[in-house]
Every structure is written in C-alpha cells, then in structure tokens.
Scaffold this active site. Structure first.
Site, PDB file in Angstrom:
ATOM      1  N   HIS A  44       0.831  -1.202   0.000  1.00 58.50           N
ATOM      2  CA  HIS A  44       0.000   0.000   0.000  1.00 58.50           C
ATOM      3  C   HIS A  44       0.871   1.259   0.000  1.00 58.50           C
ATOM      4  O   HIS A  44       1.634   1.486   0.936  1.00 58.50           O
ATOM      5  CB  HIS A  44      -0.881  -0.038   1.255  1.00 58.50           C
ATOM      6  CG  HIS A  44      -1.849   1.079   1.359  1.00 58.50           C
ATOM      7  ND1 HIS A  44      -1.926   1.881   2.479  1.00 58.50           N
ATOM      8  CD2 HIS A  44      -2.803   1.524   0.511  1.00 58.50           C
ATOM      9  CE1 HIS A  44      -2.892   2.762   2.315  1.00 58.50           C
ATOM     10  NE2 HIS A  44      -3.443   2.571   1.131  1.00 58.50           N
ATOM     11  N   HIS A  86      -0.873  10.766  -2.085  1.00 58.78           N
ATOM     12  CA  HIS A  86      -2.174  10.331  -1.566  1.00 58.78           C
ATOM     13  C   HIS A  86      -3.116  11.482  -1.213  1.00 58.78           C
ATOM     14  O   HIS A  86      -4.241  11.561  -1.696  1.00 58.78           O
ATOM     15  CB  HIS A  86      -1.996   9.449  -0.328  1.00 58.78           C
ATOM     16  CG  HIS A  86      -3.300   9.059   0.288  1.00 58.78           C
ATOM     17  ND1 HIS A  86      -3.929   9.811   1.273  1.00 58.78           N
ATOM     18  CD2 HIS A  86      -4.128   8.029   0.019  1.00 58.78           C
ATOM     19  CE1 HIS A  86      -5.074   9.249   1.588  1.00 58.78           C
ATOM     20  NE2 HIS A  86      -5.222   8.155   0.850  1.00 58.78           N
ATOM     21  N   GLU A 154      -4.417   3.813  -8.181  1.00 62.16           N
ATOM     22  CA  GLU A 154      -5.669   4.454  -7.750  1.00 62.16           C
ATOM     23  C   GLU A 154      -5.788   5.857  -8.330  1.00 62.16           C
ATOM     24  O   GLU A 154      -4.906   6.695  -8.158  1.00 62.16           O
ATOM     25  CB  GLU A 154      -5.753   4.531  -6.216  1.00 62.16           C
ATOM     26  CG  GLU A 154      -7.070   5.194  -5.808  1.00 62.16           C
ATOM     27  CD  GLU A 154      -7.296   5.322  -4.311  1.00 62.16           C
ATOM     28  OE1 GLU A 154      -6.586   4.665  -3.519  1.00 62.16           O
ATOM     29  OE2 GLU A 154      -8.194   6.109  -3.943  1.00 62.16           O
TER      30      GLU A 154
HETATM   31  O1  G3P Z   1      -5.949   0.509  -1.900  1.00 61.07           O
HETATM   32  C1  G3P Z   1      -6.829   0.815  -0.914  1.00 61.07           C
HETATM   33  C2  G3P Z   1      -6.598   2.131  -0.258  1.00 61.07           C
HETATM   34  O2  G3P Z   1      -5.511   2.782  -0.856  1.00 61.07           O
HETATM   35  C3  G3P Z   1      -7.761   3.021  -0.275  1.00 61.07           C
HETATM   36  O3  G3P Z   1      -7.640   4.052   0.648  1.00 61.07           O
HETATM   37  O4  G3P Z   1      -7.145   6.311   1.402  1.00 61.07           O
HETATM   38  O5  G3P Z   1      -5.342   4.632   1.404  1.00 61.07           O
HETATM   39  O6  G3P Z   1      -6.167   5.582  -0.729  1.00 61.07           O
HETATM   40  P1  G3P Z   1      -6.524   5.179   0.664  1.00 61.07           P
HETATM   41 CA    CA Z   2      -4.850   4.473  -2.306  1.00 57.66          CA
END
Ligand code: G3P
Ligand code: CA
Length: 300
Positions: A44, A86, A154
């Site tokens: 992550h 992020h 993402e």
């Molecule tokens: O991949 C899942 C996660 O990244 C979603 O939440 O806020 O960490 O982008 P966030």
């Molecule tokens: Ca993410």
C-alpha cells in the site's frame, strides 16, 4: 450524430468482446492471481510502513522485500502533470508549509510540477529519506519497469481532475503499460469513484479495474459491468460478501476478485484468507507475505 453514436457503441462492444476473449484465452493464474496462484499482497503506497509513502524509495523497499505488486495514488498538478501522492494537499507528506507558507491549503492541483519538485517528500517520515521527491506517474512507472512489479493504480479523487482517466491511460500507453503483458499481469486501475472506472473501461476496455468500497450485494451486478474487482475495507469483508462477489463475472469474463485494505496484522490477514479474499493491500508487505505464504517464507 445518432449514426456516430451507434457506430461508436458497436466499436466499443466489439473491442470489449475481443478483450474478454483475450482474457479467457489466458491461463486463469495470469489474469486473476499472483505468481503462486494464492493471495496477492499489494504494498500500500509501496512499503509505506518502512519508507515515505508513494515515493520511489517506498516502491524500491517493497521490491527489496519481494513484494510483487504496489498500490499508489495518482493526482494532477496545476500545469497538468500526473503525480503520485495520496492526500489532496501537500501538507502532510512534504515540507510545503515551510517553503510556501502563504499557499494554504496547499492543494496538489494548485501547484505546478516545478514547484512540487522542489519539495522534500521524505524528511517528514525519517531524516534518512531527506531529498526524496514526489514522483511523476512516468517516473514511478519507470521504477516499476526496473523492479518488475505490478501496479494497482488508484485514481485519487478524480472528480477534482476532469479528464484524468484518459490522461492516465495516455501516460500508461506511452510508457508501454497498455500492451497485452501489462494488461493481463501487471496493471489494475482502482478508484472510489465508479464513474471514473466506467470511463476508464469505456476508453480502454482491456484495462482491469477495481471499485474501492463495499456496495450492497443487491447492487454488485451493476459494478460487474465495468469492474473486475470489488476492493472493500477489511472490516466490511464477510464470507457471504466474498461469495457474492465471486459469483459474478467481471467485464473480462472472469470471476470478480476481492482485494481488501488496509491490513497490517498477521491475524487479520489469516482471517481474510479464510474468507477467500484474492488480495490483501498492506503497509507491511513482508508481514503479510509471511502470514499468507508461511512455507515460502520458511524456504527463503
Ligand atoms: O488501496 C486501498 C486504499 O488505498 C484506499 O484508501 O485512502 O489509502 O487511498 P486510501
Ligand atoms: Ca490508495
């Protein structure tokens, strides 16, 4: 006008069908599972427990730990560059407040790439990462080309960045990430925004996608039209929910997958494996690898 719409719909349907056929022609493991055919571990924001999130150091650390996939977050600068970060502001993960004290709230989209490149994106995490920069998506893909890792990309708050779906596909295409090998083995695009995934699927039906969230079971079929995966927060995962997702075929004619986030304890990972999730998104990929593949970890 109507003629053009019909032609475009037919073309899109044919492309979709061809992509479905392509996926079906591949071994099951290639399109749906990791190298061992078991649960995929996604780092992550890289290996973000050990290095500053979403940086090249974080990707490299994940690679050094043997993590086959990393997750990141893509946004756009004021002058139109795609960057990996992020938060929608630069405040938490860079020294922007010190460098640009009058630019509150320091939104990513209000800074040019040249300005963002002056920021330190590592020192906030630990002094040894001082000098780390916010990477562009192109730089990030370049590092993955060297490490060989897959990317769970993402689209972060795409509603702030009109057209970012097509722009992201352009960058991926220019970097060679939309060929058959990448589409079937190394790339998944995910978002909390269903419209962004629909658009991505429409623009390039060969790209696998994942919806971030846990839609009610009664609505899952709608998501299966454009999404290959449903990626819920770990607390929302039950055996019944995983089974409901697995009963559906995604747009590439394969069983939909479930990749849960953000999971950092071995106990939580084991619970999810028992519930038959396909992937685990974690800040601690080494801990997850040991939890889900104990025999491989022992052999190493
Ligand atoms: O991949 C899942 C996660 O990244 C979603 O939440 O806020 O960490 O982008 P966030
Ligand atoms: Ca993410």
């Amino acid at each position: 006008m109507r003629h053009r719409t019909v032609v475009s719909t037919v073309v899109s349907t044919v492309v979709s069908a061809l992509c479905g056929a392509l996926a079906l022609a591949l071994p099951a493991q290639a399109a749906t599972s990791g190298p061992s055919g078991h649960t995929i571990v996604f780092g992550h924001r890289g290996a973000s427990a050990y290095a500053p999130e979403n940086t090249l150091s974080s990707v490299q650390r994940a690679a050094d730990l043997g993590t086959d996939w990393v997750e990141n977050d893509v946004q756009r600068t004021r002058d139109g560059a795609l960057v990996v970060i992020h938060d929608t502001t630069l405040a938490r993960t860079t020294d922007v407040k010190r460098r640009y004290p009058r630019r509150s709230p320091w939104a990513v989209g209000s800074f040019t790439l040249a300005e963002i490149k002056k920021l330190d994106a590592g020192n906030w995490f630990a002094p040894r990462f001082r000098g780390e920069r916010v990477p562009t998506l192109g730089e990030y893909l370049g590092r993955l080309d060297r490490t060989g890792q897959g990317l769970l990309l993402e689209l972060k708050q795409p509603e702030l960045y009109p057209g970012i779906e097509g722009q992201t596909l352009d960058v991926l295409g220019r970097a060679g990430w939309l060929d058959r090998r990448h589409l079937t083995r190394r790339l998944i695009v995910q978002s909390f925004n269903a419209d962004a995934l629909r658009t991505t699927h429409r623009l390039h039906p060969g790209v696998r996608t994942g919806f971030l969230g846990s839609p009610p079971v009664s609505q899952l079929t709608r998501y299966a039209a454009f999404s290959d995966a449903v990626n819920p927060p770990q607390g929302a995962v039950t055996a019944a929910y995983v089974a409901a997702v697995h009963r559906l075929m995604g747009p590439h004619g394969r069983r939909m997958r479930v990749d849960a986030w953000t999971v950092d304890s071995a106990a939580a990972a084991l619970r999810l494996v028992k519930l038959r999730v396909d992937g685990i998104i974690t800040n601690r990929p080494d801990v997850m690898e040991r939890a889900v593949r104990p025999s491989a970890a022992e052999a190493a």
